[in-house]
Motif scaffolding. Sequence first.
Motif: not given
Length: 198
Positions: A128-133
Amino acid sequence: MDNKMNKRTLEMKKMHVLQAATELFSVKSYESTTMSDISKKADVSFGSVASYFGNKESLFAICIEQPLGEFVTRFLDFNLSPDSFVDELEKMIKGHIILFSKMKVYLRLIVQVIAQHERFPNEFNVVVQHTRLIQNGIAKFIRKGQELGKLMDGDSEKLSVAYVNFLFGTVLSYAFNPSQEEQDEFILIAIRMFGPII
């Protein structure tokens, strides 16, 4: 010299284990994959797999987390101040389709984590964190195009989410990679999503 060679050999073995594990987890699922399966596919001893990565849970987490940084970097490799915004848009989309096609096995593993987020909460949070980036980077690209009058007005955040979902859907819905003709069609469809003003 021997130490360098030994270190390089060790890193290559670890890489083979990660590749084998990623493929098996992706195709067979986490539950159906054993450490023995992984060691056989990687052509290393069972003990080596355990000494490199610990248990299956740790190895799975590494298979998910390790490629994400490079994936995000490659995904966000576009120019926010190009000579031609429309040309940069086309180049970016083409690059994304190629990237998704090359990393299809890994991305199928990501889909498993998303689908089983309660089973893999830590890995899910990392995804999720990387998808947000990724989505924030695309939204920034969209806003820049809108400011320059090169893209139609609209909600950049929602469009970035729709675009990432489009990439996942188009590439992962194929058993094999889309043909060049199909990729060209997908590029045109994606370009229309962004609403370029020519």
